[in-house]
Design a protein around this motif. Structure first.
Motif, mmCIF file in Angstrom:
data_model
loop_
_atom_site.group_PDB
_atom_site.id
_atom_site.type_symbol
_atom_site.label_atom_id
_atom_site.label_comp_id
_atom_site.label_asym_id
_atom_site.label_seq_id
_atom_site.Cartn_x
_atom_site.Cartn_y
_atom_site.Cartn_z
ATOM 1 N N ARG A 196 0.835 -1.201 0.000
ATOM 2 C CA ARG A 196 0.000 0.000 0.000
ATOM 3 C C ARG A 196 0.866 1.246 0.000
ATOM 4 N N ILE A 197 2.034 1.141 0.616
ATOM 5 C CA ILE A 197 2.918 2.291 0.742
ATOM 6 C C ILE A 197 3.975 2.329 -0.347
ATOM 7 N N LEU A 198 4.555 1.184 -0.640
ATOM 8 C CA LEU A 198 5.698 1.159 -1.558
ATOM 9 C C LEU A 198 5.350 0.818 -2.999
ATOM 10 N N GLY A 199 4.190 0.245 -3.234
ATOM 11 C CA GLY A 199 3.889 -0.215 -4.579
ATOM 12 C C GLY A 199 4.665 -1.474 -4.903
ATOM 13 N N ASN A 200 4.951 -1.671 -6.187
ATOM 14 C CA ASN A 200 5.555 -2.939 -6.618
ATOM 15 C C ASN A 200 7.046 -3.035 -6.333
ATOM 16 N N ARG A 201 7.461 -2.662 -5.171
ATOM 17 C CA ARG A 201 8.895 -2.780 -4.846
ATOM 18 C C ARG A 201 9.093 -4.089 -4.099
ATOM 19 N N TRP A 202 9.105 -5.143 -4.907
ATOM 20 C CA TRP A 202 9.069 -6.494 -4.356
ATOM 21 C C TRP A 202 10.280 -6.795 -3.495
ATOM 22 N N ALA A 203 11.430 -6.320 -3.915
ATOM 23 C CA ALA A 203 12.639 -6.598 -3.136
ATOM 24 C C ALA A 203 12.537 -5.966 -1.754
ATOM 25 N N GLN A 204 11.995 -4.746 -1.701
ATOM 26 C CA GLN A 204 11.843 -4.077 -0.410
ATOM 27 C C GLN A 204 10.816 -4.789 0.452
ATOM 28 N N ILE A 205 9.745 -5.207 -0.182
ATOM 29 C CA ILE A 205 8.699 -5.915 0.573
ATOM 30 C C ILE A 205 9.256 -7.224 1.117
ATOM 31 N N ALA A 206 10.019 -7.922 0.272
ATOM 32 C CA ALA A 206 10.555 -9.229 0.683
ATOM 33 C C ALA A 206 11.505 -9.104 1.869
ATOM 34 N N LYS A 207 12.135 -7.955 2.006
ATOM 35 C CA LYS A 207 13.058 -7.766 3.138
ATOM 36 C C LYS A 207 12.329 -7.854 4.477
ATOM 37 N N HIS A 208 11.037 -7.620 4.448
ATOM 38 C CA HIS A 208 10.265 -7.685 5.689
ATOM 39 C C HIS A 208 9.661 -9.066 5.910
ATOM 40 N N LEU A 209 9.989 -9.991 5.016
ATOM 41 C CA LEU A 209 9.473 -11.357 5.148
ATOM 42 C C LEU A 209 10.644 -12.330 5.126
ATOM 43 N N PRO A 210 11.192 -12.641 6.274
ATOM 44 C CA PRO A 210 12.365 -13.516 6.344
ATOM 45 C C PRO A 210 12.121 -14.834 5.616
ATOM 46 N N GLY A 211 13.075 -15.189 4.772
ATOM 47 C CA GLY A 211 12.966 -16.468 4.072
ATOM 48 C C GLY A 211 12.164 -16.411 2.794
ATOM 49 N N ARG A 212 11.662 -15.244 2.456
ATOM 50 C CA ARG A 212 10.900 -15.104 1.213
ATOM 51 C C ARG A 212 11.695 -14.266 0.223
ATOM 52 N N THR A 213 11.550 -14.582 -1.049
ATOM 53 C CA THR A 213 12.277 -13.834 -2.072
ATOM 54 C C THR A 213 11.347 -12.851 -2.767
ATOM 55 N N ASP A 214 11.970 -11.888 -3.417
ATOM 56 C CA ASP A 214 11.170 -10.903 -4.149
ATOM 57 C C ASP A 214 10.325 -11.580 -5.230
ATOM 58 N N ASN A 215 10.923 -12.578 -5.868
ATOM 59 C CA ASN A 215 10.209 -13.300 -6.925
ATOM 60 C C ASN A 215 8.974 -14.006 -6.370
ATOM 61 N N GLU A 216 9.153 -14.580 -5.219
ATOM 62 C CA GLU A 216 8.060 -15.299 -4.569
ATOM 63 C C GLU A 216 6.931 -14.334 -4.198
ATOM 64 N N VAL A 217 7.329 -13.211 -3.616
ATOM 65 C CA VAL A 217 6.340 -12.208 -3.214
ATOM 66 C C VAL A 217 5.593 -11.697 -4.440
ATOM 67 N N LYS A 218 6.350 -11.443 -5.485
ATOM 68 C CA LYS A 218 5.747 -10.934 -6.718
ATOM 69 C C LYS A 218 4.752 -11.940 -7.294
ATOM 70 N N ASN A 219 5.168 -13.198 -7.345
ATOM 71 C CA ASN A 219 4.282 -14.235 -7.871
ATOM 72 C C ASN A 219 3.030 -14.382 -7.009
ATOM 73 N N PHE A 220 3.218 -14.322 -5.719
ATOM 74 C CA PHE A 220 2.090 -14.469 -4.811
ATOM 75 C C PHE A 220 1.122 -13.301 -4.988
ATOM 76 N N TRP A 221 1.708 -12.141 -5.161
ATOM 77 C CA TRP A 221 0.864 -10.960 -5.374
ATOM 78 C C TRP A 221 0.048 -11.115 -6.659
ATOM 79 N N ASN A 222 0.747 -11.455 -7.721
ATOM 80 C CA ASN A 222 0.072 -11.514 -9.018
ATOM 81 C C ASN A 222 -0.939 -12.646 -9.120
ATOM 82 N N SER A 223 -0.658 -13.742 -8.455
ATOM 83 C CA SER A 223 -1.543 -14.892 -8.629
ATOM 84 C C SER A 223 -2.637 -14.947 -7.570
#
Length: 314
Positions: free
Chosen positions: A82-109
DNA sequence: AAAGTATTCAACCGCCGACGT
DNA sequence: GACGTCGGCGGTTGAATACTT
């Protein structure tokens, strides 16, 4: 075509075989990766360095978390997005053990569809235009009726300072009695910066998971007091606090007026998000510079009316 | 059971900024 | 300052899988 680094020699592409994984894993665990471009050569792989890096980061890294995302992780993604938009790498930093790619895929799907089904624009997190005017009180998103332990903040002119002192913003009530919630006044805790929220009409961010009592937003805010990993983290946390601070409750307001005000704020947020996107190099980037300059200087040194204006023009 | 359709997600692509020469 | 290389990022693709008819 491929990358420049891939054109120098014959490069295998596509899915990685178990043998390749084994080679890469063995090499990285014993030698590390000082230079990704040299990894394939020394590891005996017919891959480009980029491909090796990606495979390591997204699949072979030992600290990766496996399995589907939890409800809490999902809420964190939504809150930060909601704050950062599609900055997957930044979002993933707040989810230990998750990658930006994973977060992005989860978001899109997954998340994207969920938000749309709730009548929310996944890019701006605001009501889709088709849902705005036609919303009745029954299907209006639950901005006011949620079980989250988000606090309502009452901001009065007396606690808006006109100097650089931290404002005292009192929490007058919380919606949940959950003991694991944030402090009653989380602006009290020591932190590198104290955010002065602008005065604005009633604004309560959309709460998407009514059953999630232990709001991830809150835990994130609360945790932020103990560990600031880097400047970016500080910014994210500050922004979250800022967003939280925008909440204001006035019980005397007529329901229609509340909805009207919400719609106005939503409009404002939409414009702000779009402007942020347009100004940035990449799509959907948030203009940190702009926000920070507002947060750290303007709000700290102007009277209420001016801050009101700022909030609306943001 | 088979064919068609939708979904998921690993991997690739192209761009960008940082850095060294 | 120009150029090349590299790592990092977000967007996109397409093969594999799941689901529906």
């Amino acid at each position: 075509m491929g990358h420049r680094c891939c054109t120098k020699q014959k490069i295998k592409r596509g899915l990685w075989s178990p043998e390749e994984d084994e080679k890469l894993l063995r090499y990285i665990t014993t030698h590390g990766h000082k230079s990704w471009s040299s990894v394939p050569k020394f590891a005996g792989l017919q891959r480009c360095g980029k491909s090796c890096r990606l495979r390591w980061i997204n699949y072979l890294r030992p600290d990766l978390k496996r399995g589907s995302f939890t409800a809490e992780e999902e809420q964190i993604i939504i809150d930060i997005h909601r704050i950062l938009g599609n900055r997957w790498a930044q979002i993933a930093k707040h989810l230990p053990g998750r990658t930006d790619n994973e977060v992005k895929n989860f978001w899109n799907s997954c998340i994207k569809k969920k938000l749309i089904s709730q009548g929310l624009d996944p890019q701006t997190h605001t009501l889709l235009s088709s849902h705005r005017r036609t919303s009745s009180s029954s299907n209006f998103p639950n901005y006011n009726n949620n079980n989250n332990n988000n606090s309502f903040l009452i901001i009065t002119s007396s606690n808006i300072p006109n100097n650089n002192n931290a404002p005292i913003i009192e929490t007058t009530q919380t919606l949940s009695s959950s003991s694991s919630s944030l402090p009653t006044n989380y602006y009290d805790k020591a932190q590198p910066s104290v955010v002065q929220p602008p005065l604005s009409p009633i604004y309560e961010p959309p709460i998407l998971d009514n059953n999630n009592n232990n709001s991830c937003m809150n835990s994130l805010l609360w945790d932020s007091g103990t560990a600031h990993h880097d400047a970016e983290d500080c910014r994210v946390e500050t922004l979250l606090e800022y967003g939280q601070g925008l909440q204001k409750h006035d019980a005397d307001e007529d329901d229609d007026e509340i909805r009207e005000a919400n719609n106005n704020i939503i409009e404002m947020n939409t414009n702000a998000s779009l402007e942020g996107s347009n100004n940035a190099n990449h799509n959907n980037n948030f203009d940190f510079g702009l926000l920070e300059s507002v947060l750290y200087s303007e709000f700290m040194s102007h009277d209420i009316n001016y801050m009101d204006e700022l909030a609306w023009n943001f």
